[in-house]
Design an enzyme around this catalytic site. Structure first.
Site, mmCIF file in Angstrom:
data_model
loop_
_atom_site.group_PDB
_atom_site.id
_atom_site.type_symbol
_atom_site.label_atom_id
_atom_site.label_comp_id
_atom_site.label_asym_id
_atom_site.label_seq_id
_atom_site.Cartn_x
_atom_site.Cartn_y
_atom_site.Cartn_z
ATOM 1 N N GLU A 197 43.869 75.964 55.763
ATOM 2 C CA GLU A 197 45.331 75.941 55.628
ATOM 3 C C GLU A 197 45.983 77.301 55.885
ATOM 4 O O GLU A 197 47.197 77.391 55.974
ATOM 5 C CB GLU A 197 45.721 75.487 54.210
ATOM 6 N N TRP A 211 36.825 80.004 30.163
ATOM 7 C CA TRP A 211 36.339 79.844 31.529
ATOM 8 C C TRP A 211 35.191 80.786 31.839
ATOM 9 O O TRP A 211 35.221 81.957 31.487
ATOM 10 C CB TRP A 211 37.466 80.116 32.524
ATOM 11 N N LYS A 238 34.099 75.198 32.032
ATOM 12 C CA LYS A 238 34.893 75.380 30.810
ATOM 13 C C LYS A 238 33.991 75.193 29.608
ATOM 14 O O LYS A 238 33.649 74.093 29.242
ATOM 15 C CB LYS A 238 36.053 74.394 30.785
ATOM 16 N N THR A 273 40.260 69.958 57.017
ATOM 17 C CA THR A 273 39.526 70.593 55.913
ATOM 18 C C THR A 273 38.323 69.713 55.622
ATOM 19 O O THR A 273 38.363 68.510 55.883
ATOM 20 C CB THR A 273 40.375 70.700 54.637
#
Ligand code: ADP
Length: 546
Positions: A335, A449, A444, A189
């Site tokens: 993944e 959010w 935030k 990754t």
């Protein structure tokens, strides 16, 4: 139990055998430094993979050996995919766009003993080789006439030539009967936080992923398609394309370094009659700008598949309206092999009114078979699939990583067997998932959010905007507020206030960014994503200064 189905292992070797027997005449086209347009067949490709496997045996590389590559999408890379995996070794693709110290770290962590590199990476290798711990042999992926100049750097003085390695080797190889749980490839990754982590694919997971991804409601690749993976083979195996396309018998069109050049891509699409092309949004933004500037059309292209980052609405609209090309949004991760979701309509959704169709296409799509999804709250409880509630996206399935290569523990796997993706998402009652952010990119503001992705998507819908990034920056009252960073298209202008007014009609008023910064260029990571870490560093105090 008697009479049960045959227990034939699912291996990459099975894909090789199938394509060699059933589609030996189908073409593989590529661009390399030594061949402006290389063309051969699957029959020839797999004969050369056999030659390469013979050469690797001669070099006495043991089963399970990691063989690294630093290479673009081309025919030699394809040969390596099969020669390495089908002989029981592990192909370790490495992203050459990472920093040299990251590349060295990854190759050492993988324990790779051999490295195949495109010749244009010779200068990079000269920086790398002093830091490589396990590598004993370097092979330049070219013919003798195109080898880079001799270098005094360690390992490079004895570097081998790919074509000389293959020369004289028999075009047949006695491929071993592998257990389907044998590892076949290893990708890292990009490690936007901490060290990169290795994801180890098995033959079984690779075959299951390819079968799931090939399906008609997913990539829908047929023997009549020409498929152009602009996404690099070092980036999660080009989303599985080197396995999916030979499995289905389609034509494979590999752009080499041309992946970074819209003119080359357009020429490949038109001359090779490409029907399906796959890549990250930045590729399509550049390609569409090139098409708009030149007036060139794409008569053969039917579909583009976009993933790796949220696909701006403007890309979907322009492909549809100007070129009659369908764009499918897909989501995945290293993944997850990588395909997790794919956006195709359900019955009744093919002919929605434009606005409803656009809202649906902006979503990342429905689970492909083999990937279960759920969203959970901070307390770990599953949240409703109502299309509004957002939570941490978790997945599980036979082509989802159970942990990381060489790491005993993973803090992103739950005790009940799910992988926490680090993405925040909603899932609607029809099963369409929509990413609102990566956990670490969520803004935030006053405890609420704000989705940076949604703001970015609306912004690139403005005709003057080429690229946009939204980050959260420190704010004395709201703790964080969105800041919009914009690259304008050449020759275009728009004022800060006009751009904010453009957004005001599209999102809740408190979502509208506090300021706009116009920049000539937005930084990208090695995998072509907007480098938000760097932007957050750079603009940390932007609102304090005001
Ligand atoms: P890395 O995680 O190292 O950046 P990956 O290629 O594994 O590299 O990236 C996976 C991540 O990319 C996902 O977790 C998600 O945040 C993002 N991503 C992938 N596809 C999409 C998409 N269609 N829309 C939004 N984000 C996406």
């Amino acid at each position: 139990m008697q009479g049960l189905m045959m227990d034939v292992p699912l291996t990459v070797t099975g894909i090789l055998r199938h394509a060699r027997l059933n589609h030996p005449e189908q073409q593989v086209v590529s661009i390399t430094a030594d061949h402006p347009r290389h063309r051969y067949t699957y029959g020839e490709a797999f004969a050369r993979s056999a030659q390469l496997a013979n050469a690797l045996d001669r070099l006495q590389l043991p089963a399970g050996a990691r063989i690294a590559t630093l290479a673009w999408n081309d025919f030699r890379h394809l040969e390596l995919f099969y020669a390495v995996a089908c002989a029981g070794r592990i192909l370790h693709t490495v992203n050459p766009r990472l920093l040299p110290e990251q590349i060295a770290w990854i190759i050492n962590d993988a324990g790779a003993t051999m490295l195949f590199a495109a010749p244009e990476f010779a200068p990079l290798l000269a920086k790398l080789t002093p830091h490589l711990v396990h590598v004993r042999t370097i092979v330049f992926m070219t013919g003798p006439a195109h080898l880079p100049p001799a270098s005094p750097a360690p390992l490079l003085a004895d570097a081998r030539c790919y074509e000389q390695l293959l020369a004289g080797e028999p075009p047949e190889f006695n491929w071993p009967d592998l257990d389907e749980r044998t590892a076949c490839s290893l990708c890292y990754t990009s490690g936007t936080t901490g060290h990169p982590k290795g994801v180890l694919y098995s033959h079984r997971s690779t075959v299951l992923h390819a079968m799931a991804a090939a399906g008609a409601d997913v990539m829908g690749v047929t023997a009549r398609d020409g498929v152009l993976p602009v996404v690099p083979m070092f980036h999660v195996n080009a989303w599985g394309i080197p396995f999916i396309v030979p499995m289905t018998g389609g034509k494979l069109v590999l752009p080499g370094r041309g992946a970074g050049d819209p003119a080359t891509l357009v020429d490949l699409i038109n001359t090779e009659r490409v029907t399906v092309a796959l890549g990250v949004p930045t590729v399509w933004l550049a390609l569409l700008q090139y098409l708009a500037a030149t007036g060139v059309r794409l008569p053969s292209l039917k579909r583009t598949v976009v993933g790796g980052a949220a696909c701006p609405q403007a890309v979907i609209d322009e492909f549809r309206d100007r070129h009659g090309v369908e764009t499918h949004h897909a989501w995945g991760m290293t993944e997850t092999s990588p395909l997790g979701t794919f956006n195709s309509p359900k019955p009744g959704q093919e002919k929605l009114p434009l606005e409803a169709a656009r809202a649906l296409q902006a979503k990342q799509g429905r689970s492909v078979f083999g990937v279960e999804m759920r969203i959970v709250g901070d307390d770990g409880h599953e949240l409703p699939r109502d299309g509004r509630t957002f939570g941490s996206l978790q997945v599980r399935g036979p082509f989802v990583a159970s942990g990381y290569y060489g790491m005993e523990k993973s803090d992103v796997h739950t005790v009940d067997g799910w992988f926490d993706t680090g993405d925040v998402a909603t899932i609607d009652p029809d099963g369409y998932m929509q990413i609102t952010d990566r956990t670490k990119d969520v803004i935030k503001s006053g405890g609420e959010w704000i989705s940076s992705i949604e703001l970015e998507n609306h912004t690139v819908g403005h005709p003057a905007v080429a690229e946009a990034a939204v980050i959260g920056v420190a704010h004395p009252k709201w703790s964080e507020r969105p800041l919009l960073i914009v690259v304008l298209k050449p020759g275009e202008t728009v004022s800060r206030d006009d751009l904010l007014a453009f957004l005001a009609g599209k999102v809740a008023s408190w979502w509208v960014p506090d300021d706009v910064v116009f920049v000539p260029e937005i930084p990208h990571t090695g995998t072509g994503k907007i480098n938000k870490i760097q932007l957050r560093e750079q603009y940390r105090d932007h609102l304090k200064k005001e």
